[in-house]
Design a protein around this motif. Structure first.
Motif, PDB file in Angstrom:
ATOM      1  N   ARG A   1       1.030  -1.291   0.176  1.00 53.08           N
ATOM      2  CA  ARG A   1       0.097  -0.052  -0.024  1.00 53.08           C
ATOM      3  C   ARG A   1       0.801   1.222   0.039  1.00 53.08           C
ATOM      4  NH1 ARG A   1      -3.931  -1.031   4.886  1.00 53.08           N
ATOM      5  NH2 ARG A   1      -1.991  -1.746   5.778  1.00 53.08           N
ATOM      6  N   ASP A   2       2.190   1.135   0.183  1.00 49.77           N
ATOM      7  CA  ASP A   2       3.087   2.213   0.531  1.00 49.77           C
ATOM      8  C   ASP A   2       3.572   2.811  -0.860  1.00 49.77           C
ATOM      9  OD1 ASP A   2       2.744   2.756   3.197  1.00 49.77           O
ATOM     10  OD2 ASP A   2       4.186   1.003   3.482  1.00 49.77           O
ATOM     11  N   ALA A   3       3.334   1.757  -1.822  1.00 52.78           N
ATOM     12  CA  ALA A   3       4.197   2.084  -3.378  1.00 52.78           C
ATOM     13  C   ALA A   3       3.750   3.315  -3.797  1.00 52.78           C
ATOM     14  CB  ALA A   3       3.889   1.051  -4.352  1.00 52.78           C
ATOM     15  N   LEU A   4       2.640   3.728  -4.002  1.00 56.06           N
ATOM     16  CA  LEU A   4       2.408   5.018  -4.579  1.00 56.06           C
ATOM     17  C   LEU A   4       3.024   6.306  -3.834  1.00 56.06           C
ATOM     18  CD1 LEU A   4       0.948   6.997  -6.766  1.00 56.06           C
ATOM     19  CD2 LEU A   4      -1.115   6.841  -5.345  1.00 56.06           C
ATOM     20  N   ALA A   5       2.898   6.232  -2.515  1.00 55.58           N
ATOM     21  CA  ALA A   5       3.694   7.249  -1.720  1.00 55.58           C
ATOM     22  C   ALA A   5       5.088   7.442  -1.688  1.00 55.58           C
ATOM     23  CB  ALA A   5       3.165   7.179  -0.264  1.00 55.58           C
ATOM     24  N   LEU A   6       5.731   6.211  -1.787  1.00 56.94           N
ATOM     25  CA  LEU A   6       6.977   5.919  -2.082  1.00 56.94           C
ATOM     26  C   LEU A   6       7.408   6.432  -3.205  1.00 56.94           C
ATOM     27  CD1 LEU A   6       7.752   2.276  -0.874  1.00 56.94           C
ATOM     28  CD2 LEU A   6       8.941   4.073   0.049  1.00 56.94           C
ATOM     29  N   SER A   7       6.841   6.387  -4.509  1.00 58.57           N
ATOM     30  CA  SER A   7       7.253   6.993  -5.724  1.00 58.57           C
ATOM     31  C   SER A   7       7.022   8.298  -5.686  1.00 58.57           C
ATOM     32  CB  SER A   7       6.419   6.279  -6.890  1.00 58.57           C
ATOM     33  OG  SER A   7       5.000   6.534  -6.668  1.00 58.57           O
ATOM     34  N   GLU A   8       6.136   8.935  -5.083  1.00 61.15           N
ATOM     35  CA  GLU A   8       5.981  10.267  -4.937  1.00 61.15           C
ATOM     36  C   GLU A   8       6.932  10.801  -4.126  1.00 61.15           C
ATOM     37  OE1 GLU A   8       2.147  10.495  -3.595  1.00 61.15           O
ATOM     38  OE2 GLU A   8       1.113  10.438  -5.383  1.00 61.15           O
ATOM     39  N   LEU A   9       7.294  10.044  -2.944  1.00 65.51           N
ATOM     40  CA  LEU A   9       8.717  10.689  -2.036  1.00 65.51           C
ATOM     41  C   LEU A   9       9.731  10.714  -2.632  1.00 65.51           C
ATOM     42  CD1 LEU A   9       9.444  11.451   0.513  1.00 65.51           C
ATOM     43  CD2 LEU A   9       9.731   9.081   1.166  1.00 65.51           C
ATOM     44  N   ALA A  10       9.931   9.558  -3.746  1.00 68.73           N
ATOM     45  CA  ALA A  10      11.329   9.494  -4.460  1.00 68.73           C
ATOM     46  C   ALA A  10      11.392  10.537  -5.304  1.00 68.73           C
ATOM     47  CB  ALA A  10      11.511   7.975  -5.062  1.00 68.73           C
ATOM     48  N   ALA A  11      10.270  10.859  -6.112  1.00 65.52           N
ATOM     49  CA  ALA A  11      10.161  11.923  -7.151  1.00 65.52           C
ATOM     50  C   ALA A  11      10.687  13.133  -6.214  1.00 65.52           C
ATOM     51  CB  ALA A  11       9.075  11.967  -7.748  1.00 65.52           C
ATOM     52  N   ARG A  12      10.297  13.398  -5.317  1.00 65.96           N
ATOM     53  CA  ARG A  12      10.444  14.734  -4.563  1.00 65.96           C
ATOM     54  C   ARG A  12      12.015  14.843  -4.080  1.00 65.96           C
ATOM     55  NH1 ARG A  12       5.671  13.530  -1.683  1.00 65.96           N
ATOM     56  NH2 ARG A  12       6.862  13.363   0.278  1.00 65.96           N
TER      57      ARG A  12
ATOM     58  N   GLN B   1      12.301   6.423 -15.014  1.00 61.19           N
ATOM     59  CA  GLN B   1      12.900   4.921 -15.163  1.00 61.19           C
ATOM     60  C   GLN B   1      13.021   4.002 -13.860  1.00 61.19           C
ATOM     61  OE1 GLN B   1      16.390   4.715 -17.581  1.00 61.19           O
ATOM     62  NE2 GLN B   1      15.551   6.303 -19.128  1.00 61.19           N
ATOM     63  N   GLU B   2      13.771   4.911 -12.812  1.00 60.05           N
ATOM     64  CA  GLU B   2      14.115   4.127 -11.617  1.00 60.05           C
ATOM     65  C   GLU B   2      13.264   4.378 -10.607  1.00 60.05           C
ATOM     66  OE1 GLU B   2      16.397   2.209 -11.890  1.00 60.05           O
ATOM     67  OE2 GLU B   2      17.245   2.555 -13.942  1.00 60.05           O
ATOM     68  N   LEU B   3      12.285   5.330 -10.645  1.00 60.48           N
ATOM     69  CA  LEU B   3      11.621   5.603  -9.403  1.00 60.48           C
ATOM     70  C   LEU B   3      10.106   5.709  -9.570  1.00 60.48           C
ATOM     71  CD1 LEU B   3      13.690   8.589  -8.308  1.00 60.48           C
ATOM     72  CD2 LEU B   3      13.852   6.063  -7.367  1.00 60.48           C
ATOM     73  N   SER B   4       9.721   5.019 -10.439  1.00 64.51           N
ATOM     74  CA  SER B   4       8.117   4.994 -10.694  1.00 64.51           C
ATOM     75  C   SER B   4       7.425   4.026 -10.035  1.00 64.51           C
ATOM     76  CB  SER B   4       8.018   4.384 -12.258  1.00 64.51           C
ATOM     77  OG  SER B   4       8.404   2.928 -12.438  1.00 64.51           O
ATOM     78  N   LEU B   5       6.177   4.186 -10.058  1.00 60.12           N
ATOM     79  CA  LEU B   5       5.119   3.555  -9.111  1.00 60.12           C
ATOM     80  C   LEU B   5       5.500   1.909  -9.650  1.00 60.12           C
ATOM     81  CD1 LEU B   5       2.856   2.794  -7.392  1.00 60.12           C
ATOM     82  CD2 LEU B   5       1.446   3.437  -9.428  1.00 60.12           C
ATOM     83  N   ALA B   6       5.469   1.754 -10.844  1.00 59.86           N
ATOM     84  CA  ALA B   6       5.686   0.070 -11.112  1.00 59.86           C
ATOM     85  C   ALA B   6       7.080  -0.261 -10.721  1.00 59.86           C
ATOM     86  CB  ALA B   6       5.895   0.082 -12.625  1.00 59.86           C
ATOM     87  N   ARG B   7       8.196   0.299 -10.385  1.00 61.60           N
ATOM     88  CA  ARG B   7       9.438  -0.155  -9.776  1.00 61.60           C
ATOM     89  C   ARG B   7       9.210  -0.271  -8.209  1.00 61.60           C
ATOM     90  NH1 ARG B   7      14.472  -0.189 -11.809  1.00 61.60           N
ATOM     91  NH2 ARG B   7      14.498  -0.523 -14.159  1.00 61.60           N
ATOM     92  N   PHE B   8       8.501   0.782  -7.659  1.00 62.18           N
ATOM     93  CA  PHE B   8       8.376   0.444  -6.290  1.00 62.18           C
ATOM     94  C   PHE B   8       7.393  -0.504  -5.977  1.00 62.18           C
ATOM     95  CE2 PHE B   8      10.514   4.809  -5.865  1.00 62.18           C
ATOM     96  CZ  PHE B   8      11.147   4.529  -4.669  1.00 62.18           C
ATOM     97  N   GLN B   9       6.355  -0.967  -6.612  1.00 62.38           N
ATOM     98  CA  GLN B   9       5.524  -2.085  -6.490  1.00 62.38           C
ATOM     99  C   GLN B   9       6.397  -3.213  -6.622  1.00 62.38           C
ATOM    100  OE1 GLN B   9       2.755  -1.200  -9.645  1.00 62.38           O
ATOM    101  NE2 GLN B   9       1.327  -0.582  -8.242  1.00 62.38           N
ATOM    102  N   LYS B  10       7.436  -3.275  -7.325  1.00 58.74           N
ATOM    103  CA  LYS B  10       8.224  -4.288  -7.566  1.00 58.74           C
ATOM    104  C   LYS B  10       9.192  -4.582  -6.619  1.00 58.74           C
ATOM    105  CE  LYS B  10      11.900  -6.277 -10.603  1.00 58.74           C
ATOM    106  NZ  LYS B  10      12.790  -6.024 -11.823  1.00 58.74           N
ATOM    107  N   TYR B  11       9.725  -3.462  -6.019  1.00 52.58           N
ATOM    108  CA  TYR B  11      10.648  -3.438  -4.896  1.00 52.58           C
ATOM    109  C   TYR B  11      10.071  -3.918  -3.641  1.00 52.58           C
ATOM    110  CZ  TYR B  11      13.659  -0.316  -7.383  1.00 52.58           C
ATOM    111  OH  TYR B  11      14.844   0.271  -8.394  1.00 52.58           O
TER     112      TYR B  11
END
Length: 461
Positions: A277-288, A309-319
């Motif tokens: 459930r954190d994946a979206l918030a993580l991608s937004e935090l990473a982008a900031r 490429q490296e900090l997308s929602l899809a990447r964090f869902q995978k991580y």
């Protein structure tokens, strides 16, 4: 200050003739009179209560009796300094507002005459409090805590003690009112000691015997912060951040409370393992946060390319879904994510980031590595939380998590790379126990960067 206490047990208040309150009466600092509520009855049985309107258990104290009693003591106090706002009718009740030191301070500074109405049974008819509040008298319905007593007498004594000791001349050393629990500092009081120095195999802390008054004061403040955080976290959350110095904030950070940049109060935070459930918030935090760490020569195109490429929602869902990608987040009390760490854990005793400049031959904590070499791929704190101590909380949790993951190895290691021009990050990693062990080339978008490589062991101190 004048206290008039009305009760069906006026003899209860002989206890107020003792100790400091008794001496204060002798010195004229305050006066206390107790009155028998039954003196205002006019029936042979001296009845002060009746059955509750609408039915129900117990008995309710009658408003006509209480009205006559309160009117009388208010009238007797008139002309002795009573002015608008200087009279308080205090009603102890389990349904009242919790009595606090701030309330006692306001009464001590503003009131001249306090009438305490001690109810019994099911309490005093609600119209009594409503009537006096509507007629310009400050009415305080207060509770000592989340429990029920047989009557208001104990709470009345508590109010007299708590307010009375704040009056000028009551306490010999006014400074003690600042340092005590619930005092002006807003903290519970630190532990106190006296002779003998050693008692039942327990000694007075050495710092209190050192003669170093500054060190003793710091020790006391730290213990007060620790005790308050453990027992009354609600009080920590109310501390004025502008009154906290750097060492106060460092101690609070070690206890899980951070003061964000521009914040007015400490905020509780916690580190935890990330969930899907954190994946979206993580991608937004990473982008900031990533652009803040980028060197000035990187173009916006390169930065945005890396983020996509490296900090997308899809990447964090995978991580988050991969057990070997350890993602730890730092979460504020508001449930917002304010920091995160991503560590790549190789299989068995392998090496993560082998194609990204992993320091394969570097010594780990001064010895040859024995076990896997992990890569701390991402470690970021949101802008307003930098310098607050959040990095230490995030790292301590991350280190403990990784040490547990690799506990069967004698000397596993972890490395990271950060841009050579980022002095702030390099300093921060040194504080977290990392040592510089080499350099590498790292590509962001279409641009090459020179990174400094750091490493350390996974042993938890």
């Amino acid at each position: 200050m004048r206290f008039d206490i009305i009760s069906v047990f006026p003899e209860f208040f002989s206890v107020l003739d003792l100790s400091l309150i008794g001496k204060a009466q002798e010195r004229g600092i305050l006066s206390i009179d107790s009155h028998d509520l039954r003196d205002w009855t006019d029936d042979p049985h001296r009845t002060v209560d009746d059955s509750p309107a609408g039915g129900g258990a117990g008995m309710v104290m009658r408003p006509d009796i209480w009205g006559k009693a309160i009117d009388t003591v208010l009238s007797d106090g008139a002309g002795a300094g009573d002015e608008a706002g200087s009279v308080v009718v205090a009603i102890p009740t389990p349904s009242g507002t919790p009595l606090t030191q701030r309330t006692c301070e306001r009464i001590a500074s503003d009131a001249h005459h306090v009438v305490i109405a001690c109810g019994r049974y099911e309490g005093i008819d609600a119209r009594v409090a409503q009537h006096y509040a509507a007629n310009g008298v400050q009415v305080i319905e207060y509770s000592l805590g989340d429990y029920v007593l047989n009557g208001g007498e104990v709470a009345a004594v508590a109010l007299v003690e708590a307010v009375g000791r704040l009056l000028p001349g009551m306490v010999g050393n006014p400074e003690s009112l600042v340092e005590e629990s619930h005092g002006a500092a807003g903290l519970l009081e630190y532990p106190v000691y006296t002779r003998p120095v050693s008692w039942r195999e327990a000694d007075i802390p050495a710092v209190l015997l050192s003669g170093n008054h500054g060190a003793a004061a710091r020790w006391r403040k730290d213990r007060a912060l620790e005790k308050t955080a453990a027992r009354r976290p609600d009080m920590v959350a109310k501390l004025d951040a502008t009154a906290l110095d750097k060492k106060d904030k460092a101690t609070l950070a070690s206890l899980g409370y951070l003061v964000p940049r521009g914040g007015t109060r400490p905020v509780p935070v916690r580190a935890r393992e990330a969930t899907p459930r954190d994946a979206l918030a993580l991608s937004e935090l990473a982008a900031r946060t990533f652009p803040d760490a980028a060197p000035a020569y990187l173009t916006d195109e390169s930065i945005q390319s890396f983020i996509q490429q490296e900090l997308s929602l899809a990447r964090f869902q995978k991580y988050v879904a991969n057990d070997r990608d350890r993602v730890i987040v730092l979460e504020a009390d508001s449930k917002d994510l304010v920091g995160y760490a991503l560590t790549i854990v190789p299989e068995a005793d392998g090496i993560a980031g082998l194609d990204e400049g992993a320091p394969v031959d570097a010594l780990i904590d001064g010895a040859e590595r024995s076990g896997p070499l992990l890569e701390l791929s991402k470690f970021y704190i949101d802008r307003q939380w930098r310098g607050s101590g959040g990095a230490r909380i995030l790292w301590d949790f991350t280190l403990a998590d990784l040490a547990s993951t690799c506990d069967k190895w004698a000397n596993p290691g972890i490395f990271l790379g950060t841009n050579a021009a980022n002095r702030r990050a390099r300093h921060a990693y040194r504080k977290l126990g990392f040592e510089e062990v080499g350099t590498r080339q790292f590509t962001v978008g279409e641009q090459d960067n020179r990174d400094v490589v750091f490493a350390r062991g996974l042993r938890v101190p």
